[in-house]
Design a protein around this motif. Structure first.
Motif, PDB file in Angstrom:
ATOM      1  N   ASP A  30      36.257  15.268 -24.617  1.00  0.00           N
ATOM      2  CA  ASP A  30      37.051  16.199 -23.824  1.00  0.00           C
ATOM      3  C   ASP A  30      36.314  17.522 -23.596  1.00  0.00           C
ATOM      4  O   ASP A  30      35.990  18.231 -24.537  1.00  0.00           O
ATOM      5  CB  ASP A  30      38.395  16.462 -24.502  1.00  0.00           C
ATOM      6  N   GLY A  31      36.028  17.791 -22.325  1.00  0.00           N
ATOM      7  CA  GLY A  31      35.403  19.047 -21.938  1.00  0.00           C
ATOM      8  C   GLY A  31      33.901  19.119 -22.086  1.00  0.00           C
ATOM      9  O   GLY A  31      33.292  20.095 -21.637  1.00  0.00           O
ATOM     10  N   ARG A  33      30.160  18.805 -21.188  1.00  0.00           N
ATOM     11  CA  ARG A  33      29.418  18.732 -19.923  1.00  0.00           C
ATOM     12  C   ARG A  33      28.290  17.725 -20.102  1.00  0.00           C
ATOM     13  O   ARG A  33      27.306  17.999 -20.774  1.00  0.00           O
ATOM     14  CB  ARG A  33      28.855  20.106 -19.570  1.00  0.00           C
ATOM     15  N   ARG A  47      34.235  10.889 -16.297  1.00  0.00           N
ATOM     16  CA  ARG A  47      35.417  11.731 -16.059  1.00  0.00           C
ATOM     17  C   ARG A  47      36.662  11.078 -16.645  1.00  0.00           C
ATOM     18  O   ARG A  47      37.512  11.765 -17.216  1.00  0.00           O
ATOM     19  CB  ARG A  47      35.573  12.032 -14.574  1.00  0.00           C
ATOM     20  N   GLY A  50      37.074  11.840 -20.178  1.00  0.00           N
ATOM     21  CA  GLY A  50      37.421  13.212 -20.515  1.00  0.00           C
ATOM     22  C   GLY A  50      36.274  14.202 -20.427  1.00  0.00           C
ATOM     23  O   GLY A  50      36.460  15.397 -20.633  1.00  0.00           O
ATOM     24  N   ASN A  52      33.232  16.408 -18.611  1.00  0.00           N
ATOM     25  CA  ASN A  52      32.925  17.062 -17.351  1.00  0.00           C
ATOM     26  C   ASN A  52      31.611  16.429 -16.897  1.00  0.00           C
ATOM     27  O   ASN A  52      30.533  16.880 -17.272  1.00  0.00           O
ATOM     28  CB  ASN A  52      32.788  18.576 -17.560  1.00  0.00           C
ATOM     29  N   ASP A  71      25.880  19.901 -22.057  1.00  0.00           N
ATOM     30  CA  ASP A  71      25.973  19.628 -23.489  1.00  0.00           C
ATOM     31  C   ASP A  71      25.317  18.316 -23.877  1.00  0.00           C
ATOM     32  O   ASP A  71      24.924  18.148 -25.038  1.00  0.00           O
ATOM     33  CB  ASP A  71      27.450  19.562 -23.914  1.00  0.00           C
TER      34      ASP A  71
END
Length: 191
Positions: A30-31, A33, A47, A50, A52, A71
């Motif tokens: 979740d979140g 990158r 996506r 979860g 980006n 990330d």
């Protein structure tokens, strides 16, 4: 494409790395990158998980990881090892989410000029080379994973695969018809 397919070697299974946290389930993405190949199926898949998902050329991804713009990324172990991703990525999840073959091909114009016995020899040699490459790749992957562990990368080799599979079900629905009966055949073979 005017190419003669001769044999399948491999690049290996693609796995997830990131600099932020261990990933065991889709919720852990979740979140984050995550750089993905510039391919709508990859983008939609990550996506749905979860993340980006950021479609980006590989050449840009290395700098983006160093600068913290992204990330993480996903690639076979040999790429992760060869590009020293342990320097920017602290975590790897052996998600094995995509298998990347390497196909031996030859241009049809050249193939068609060969006598039949030469074609047979080339096909046999390509198959032998492909089998050897897969064996070497498996041996190297084991050594490379150990080298990455020794360098301090935390490697999760048993993520919650059922949770990942359930999370990407909408991607199968969205793209399934484009691939005809290939997708159901692959899914059946995996059982």
């Amino acid at each position: 494409m005017n190419l003669k397919g001769m044999a399948y070697a491999e690049r290996g299974f693609r796995n997830l790395t990131n600099s932020e946290r261990a990933v065991n389930s889709p919720e852990d993405l979740d979140g984050l990158r995550i750089r993905v190949m510039e391919n709508p199926v990859y983008t939609d898949t990550f996506r749905e998980l979860g993340a980006n998902a950021i479609p980006m050329a590989w050449t840009e991804a290395l700098t983006a990881m160093q600068q913290g713009t992204i990330d993480g990324q996903e690639n076979p172990v040999n790429v992760i090892h060869s590009f020293n991703l342990d320097e920017t990525q602290n975590y790897m999840t052996l998600s094995r989410h995509t298998y990347a073959p390497a196909i031996f091909v030859m241009g049809m114009p050249a193939w068609n000029q060969l006598p039949e016995n030469a074609q047979e020899v080339l096909l046999a040699a390509a198959q032998e080379a492909a089998e050897h490459e897969r064996q070497v790749n498996a041996e190297m992957e084991s050594e490379q994973l150990q080298a990455l562990r020794d360098a301090g990368m935390e490697i999760n080799d048993s993520p919650d695969m059922e949770a990942f599979q359930a999370a990407v079900a909408p991607v199968y629905e969205k793209y399934g018809e484009q691939f005809g009966d290939y997708l159901p055949r692959i899914q059946e073979a995996l059982k």
